[in-house]
Design a protein around this motif. Structure first.
Motif, mmCIF file in Angstrom:
data_model
loop_
_atom_site.group_PDB
_atom_site.id
_atom_site.type_symbol
_atom_site.label_atom_id
_atom_site.label_comp_id
_atom_site.label_asym_id
_atom_site.label_seq_id
_atom_site.Cartn_x
_atom_site.Cartn_y
_atom_site.Cartn_z
ATOM 1 N N TYR A 38 -13.914 39.192 -18.069
ATOM 2 C CA TYR A 38 -15.181 38.612 -18.523
ATOM 3 C C TYR A 38 -15.689 37.570 -17.531
ATOM 4 O O TYR A 38 -16.895 37.439 -17.339
ATOM 5 N N ASP A 43 -19.536 36.776 -18.187
ATOM 6 C CA ASP A 43 -19.726 36.728 -19.639
ATOM 7 C C ASP A 43 -18.908 35.539 -20.143
ATOM 8 O O ASP A 43 -17.795 35.675 -20.630
ATOM 9 N N TRP A 44 -19.482 34.357 -19.959
ATOM 10 C CA TRP A 44 -18.731 33.110 -20.165
ATOM 11 C C TRP A 44 -18.258 32.932 -21.597
ATOM 12 O O TRP A 44 -17.140 32.456 -21.821
ATOM 13 N N GLU A 45 -19.069 33.295 -22.563
ATOM 14 C CA GLU A 45 -18.679 33.094 -23.965
ATOM 15 C C GLU A 45 -17.475 33.961 -24.330
ATOM 16 O O GLU A 45 -16.520 33.489 -24.938
ATOM 17 N N ARG A 46 -17.529 35.223 -23.949
ATOM 18 C CA ARG A 46 -16.405 36.120 -24.259
ATOM 19 C C ARG A 46 -15.156 35.723 -23.469
ATOM 20 O O ARG A 46 -14.042 35.845 -23.972
ATOM 21 N N ALA A 48 -14.352 32.654 -22.587
ATOM 22 C CA ALA A 48 -13.797 31.481 -23.278
ATOM 23 C C ALA A 48 -13.078 31.905 -24.554
ATOM 24 O O ALA A 48 -11.980 31.417 -24.842
ATOM 25 N N ASP A 49 -13.668 32.821 -25.298
ATOM 26 C CA ASP A 49 -13.026 33.308 -26.531
ATOM 27 C C ASP A 49 -11.680 33.941 -26.224
ATOM 28 O O ASP A 49 -10.700 33.714 -26.939
ATOM 29 N N GLU A 72 -16.184 26.247 -18.273
ATOM 30 C CA GLU A 72 -17.075 25.147 -18.636
ATOM 31 C C GLU A 72 -17.915 24.692 -17.440
ATOM 32 O O GLU A 72 -19.114 24.415 -17.599
ATOM 33 N N ARG A 75 -20.688 27.300 -16.901
ATOM 34 C CA ARG A 75 -21.702 27.310 -17.950
ATOM 35 C C ARG A 75 -22.764 26.243 -17.716
ATOM 36 O O ARG A 75 -23.902 26.405 -18.102
#
Length: 76
Positions: A38, A43-46, A48-49, A72, A75
């Protein structure tokens, strides 16, 4: 474009593997690999998840913590 296609194929493969993962070690490995993928896809959110999932399975994992710091920075 071919590289992006291969990354997308890898993502699909890893996501399917995660659904069938039977052991904690497998899930840990797959979440880490997905997180790295990711990041490559930005795809920063995925990402991080995925690394947060690594930390649930392995609290204090230094690679996951470093990856979250990296994410972070990207982002912002």
């Amino acid at each position: 474009e071919l590289k992006l296609e291969r990354l997308e194929d890898a993502k699909t493969h890893l996501e399917k593997g995660l659904k069938g993962a039977r052991t904690e070690a497998s899930r840990l490995n797959l979440h880490g690999n997905l997180g790295g993928l990711y990041i490559k896809l930005k795809d920063w959110e995925r990402a991080a998840d995925a690394f947060r999932e690594v930390l649930k399975l392995s609290p204090g994992d230094t690679q996951a913590l470093q990856a979250l710091k990296f994410i972070e920075k990207r982002r912002n």
